[in-house]
Write an enzyme that holds these catalytic residues in place. Structure first.
Site, short mmCIF file in Angstrom:
data_model
loop_
_atom_site.label_atom_id
_atom_site.label_comp_id
_atom_site.label_asym_id
_atom_site.label_seq_id
_atom_site.Cartn_x
_atom_site.Cartn_y
_atom_site.Cartn_z
N CYS A 37 0.83 -1.21 0.00
CA CYS A 37 0.00 0.00 0.00
C CYS A 37 0.87 1.27 0.00
O CYS A 37 1.47 1.59 -1.02
CB CYS A 37 -0.97 -0.03 1.18
N ASP A 77 3.13 -15.46 30.35
CA ASP A 77 4.39 -14.82 29.95
C ASP A 77 5.50 -15.00 30.98
O ASP A 77 6.60 -15.44 30.65
CB ASP A 77 4.16 -13.32 29.68
N SER A 78 5.20 -14.65 32.24
CA SER A 78 6.25 -14.75 33.25
C SER A 78 6.64 -16.20 33.50
O SER A 78 7.81 -16.50 33.75
CB SER A 78 5.80 -14.08 34.56
N HIS A 130 -3.87 -5.16 0.86
CA HIS A 130 -3.31 -5.66 2.11
C HIS A 130 -3.38 -7.19 2.14
O HIS A 130 -4.44 -7.76 2.41
CB HIS A 130 -4.05 -5.07 3.31
N SER A 181 3.79 -14.11 38.15
CA SER A 181 2.41 -13.68 38.34
C SER A 181 1.42 -14.83 38.28
O SER A 181 0.25 -14.66 38.61
CB SER A 181 2.04 -12.66 37.27
N GLY A 182 1.88 -15.99 37.81
CA GLY A 182 0.96 -17.09 37.57
C GLY A 182 0.45 -17.10 36.15
O GLY A 182 -0.24 -18.03 35.74
N GLY A 183 0.79 -16.07 35.36
CA GLY A 183 0.35 -15.98 33.99
C GLY A 183 1.31 -16.66 33.02
O GLY A 183 2.37 -17.15 33.40
N GLU A 236 -2.08 -9.09 4.35
CA GLU A 236 -2.01 -9.58 5.73
C GLU A 236 -3.37 -9.77 6.38
O GLU A 236 -3.48 -10.42 7.42
CB GLU A 236 -1.14 -8.65 6.58
#
Length: 512
Positions: free
Chosen positions: A78, A228-229, A170, A224-226, A172
């Site tokens: 674009c 990512d960490s 586009h 944190s329990g999540g 994507e």
């Protein structure tokens, strides 16, 4: 490691381009258009993103394309295509036939490798007001639509040492039905990427890099329990073993039994972790505070204080581990700068400078779905990998108004019924995020022959890909009826349940 560079000119779809490339098991990086790094041998191709700007504006975003075109295969999308045409002497301007939405791409040369395996008449998604009115001598038309003569172009034979392409649509977005295959043709076949950047490859390379970077030092990290960490800590643990010191804080604002359950899971994973019971400290600091921003800042400040105390107990640690992921990195270096603050993040304010810790972020180049894939490769328990996102301030921003231990208990009980019911009904994995909100109102009810005047809760369930936008989840009426009945019958103090059907925007996912 092979990679594709994506130059960001401010398009809302730039992250989506990166996600599509990553889906091919090819590593890519997004960099601002004006901060392009050196084209090292590991860079096999460059993609120029779209932009809200026009190349005809006096303040248009421009770069010296001679530094890329001919040096590496290049694809302009674009605005990137218009910039390429304009840079080499073509004409870009307002077209009498602007295109927004679906269009049919008609190929001028079906044998070009860019169109390998693509139907001759393929649906694409247009979103532009400018058009390429005339191509420069170095470029030639590759495809058109009924409305515009230049929907795709390529470099003429001999004009550039490496292939140059530009497209006005586009690829994507999902509305371009064969867009992924077009991008795959560019990345795999034209740029020559191997497509071998797998979770197993990432784990192997990252563990080796961490060992080299950290050496014999020690690392401290708050979990944190999540997702990512946890995945970040698992990578660090695989690299340096017990030289990683972790702690998990009970701030009194976790879900029912979450502190014990998560701590048990971490210990089962072999992590060197300590639990910190700080709930009374948080309750005391939050007493009487109703303003949501003030609550967030208090919770963030106390987390930092607890972290500082834990760090002092481990003075030999030279590194701080964090679960930063790629969207956070992109936001911090975006073309337009960080977005306006809607809500403060739970760790706003940063860590005390006197700690003098180096930062190590094993996941800083991964998207959330990639983090989960790496977690599965590492054997992280499904209970953590499949866990819904949970806000840093926890139930502190799901209790509207001031926070008391009794309100926390009330919300924990109601929320446990809701979440467990989602799981037992097979709906948990169909929802991106769900939670219960304790409302700051009481309402009249009837239980038996008695009048009640008790609390109300709202159930929230949304579907999203990255949390930037969200649609409310269409949970079955029968399910909602069962959840409502169980909460009202089993949680003394709640006599009314409502269901939130707001989208983001205009609402946010959390109520505070």
């Amino acid at each position: 490691m092979q990679k594709i560079l994506i130059l960001d000119f401010g398009s809302q779809y730039t992250q989506l381009i990166a996600r599509r490339v990553r889906e091919m098991n090819v590593y890519c990086e997004i960099v601002p258009y004006n901060k392009m790094p050196e084209l090292t041998p590991d860079v096999l191709g460059v993609i120029l993103s779209g932009s809200p700007f026009s190349v005809k504006q006096p303040d248009a975003l421009r770069i010296d394309l001679d530094a890329i075109a001919g040096k590496r295969p290049m694809l302009g999308i674009c605005y990137g295509a218009q910039l390429t045409a304009d840079f080499y002497g073509g004409e870009v301007g307002k077209s009498s036939k602007r295109e927004y939405g679906k269009a049919i791409l008609q190929q001028n040369d079906t044998a070009d490798p860019f169109f390998r395996g693509i139907e001759p008449d393929s649906q694409v998604w247009m979103s532009h007001s400018d058009s390429i009115l005339r191509l420069p001598d170095q470029l030639e038309v590759l495809a058109h639509t009924d409305s515009i003569p230049v929907a795709a172009f390529r470099g003429r034979t001999g004009a550039f040492e490496k292939p140059v392409y530009g497209i006005q649509f586009h690829p994507e977005v999902y509305h371009t039905l064969e867009g992924f295959n077009l991008l795959k043709n560019f990345v795999l076949h034209i740029c020559g990427c191997a497509g071998d950047w797998t979770p197993a490859h990432f784990v192997e390379q990252t563990v080796a890099d961490l060992r080299e970077k950290i050496g014999n030092d020690k690392v401290i990290m708050a979990l944190s329990g999540g997702v990512d960490s946890t995945v970040a800590a698992t990578l660090l643990h695989r690299a340096i073993g017990d030289r990683l010191f972790c702690f998990f804080v009970d701030n009194g604002l976790l879900r029912k039994n979450e502190y014990d359950d998560v701590l048990h899971s971490y210990q089962g994973m072999g992590l060197n972790i300590e639990g910190v019971d700080a709930k009374n400290r948080f309750y005391s600091a939050l007493a009487g505070v109703s303003d949501p921003e003030q609550k967030r800042k208090i919770i963030g400040r106390l987390f930092i204080e607890v972290f500082e105390e834990e760090s002092k107990a481990q003075p030999e640690c030279a590194w701080l581990g964090q679960g930063t992921i790629y969207p956070d990195v992109i936001e911090s270096v975006s073309v337009h700068g960080p977005s306006v603050t809607i809500k403060s993040h739970h760790n706003v304010g940063g860590l005390p400078e006197q700690l003098k810790l180096n930062i190590v972020e094993p996941l800083r180049m991964l998207f959330k779905d990639e983090v989960r894939r790496v977690g599965r490769e590492l054997g992280v328990p499904a209970m953590i990998l499949n866990r819904h996102p949970f806000p840093g301030p926890g139930l502190g921003i799901r209790i509207l108004g001031d926070i008391t231990p009794d309100k926390v208990r009330l919300l924990q009980e109601a929320d446990a019924i809701y979440i467990n019911k989602l799981k037992s009904s097979g709906l948990y994995d169909q929802v991106w995020q769900a939670g219960t909100i304790l409302l700051p109102i009481q309402s009249v009810g009837v239980m038996g022959d008695e009048r009640t005047y008790e609390q109300a809760v709202a159930l929230r369930a949304v579907n999203s890909t990255d949390g930037m936008t969200a649609e409310w989840s269409r949970l079955p009426y029968e399910f909602l009826a069962e959840v409502s009945s169980e909460i009202i019958n089993q949680v003394r103090g709640i006599n009314r349940v409502v269901f939130d059907i707001s989208t983001k925007p205009p609402a946010t996912i959390e109520w505070e």
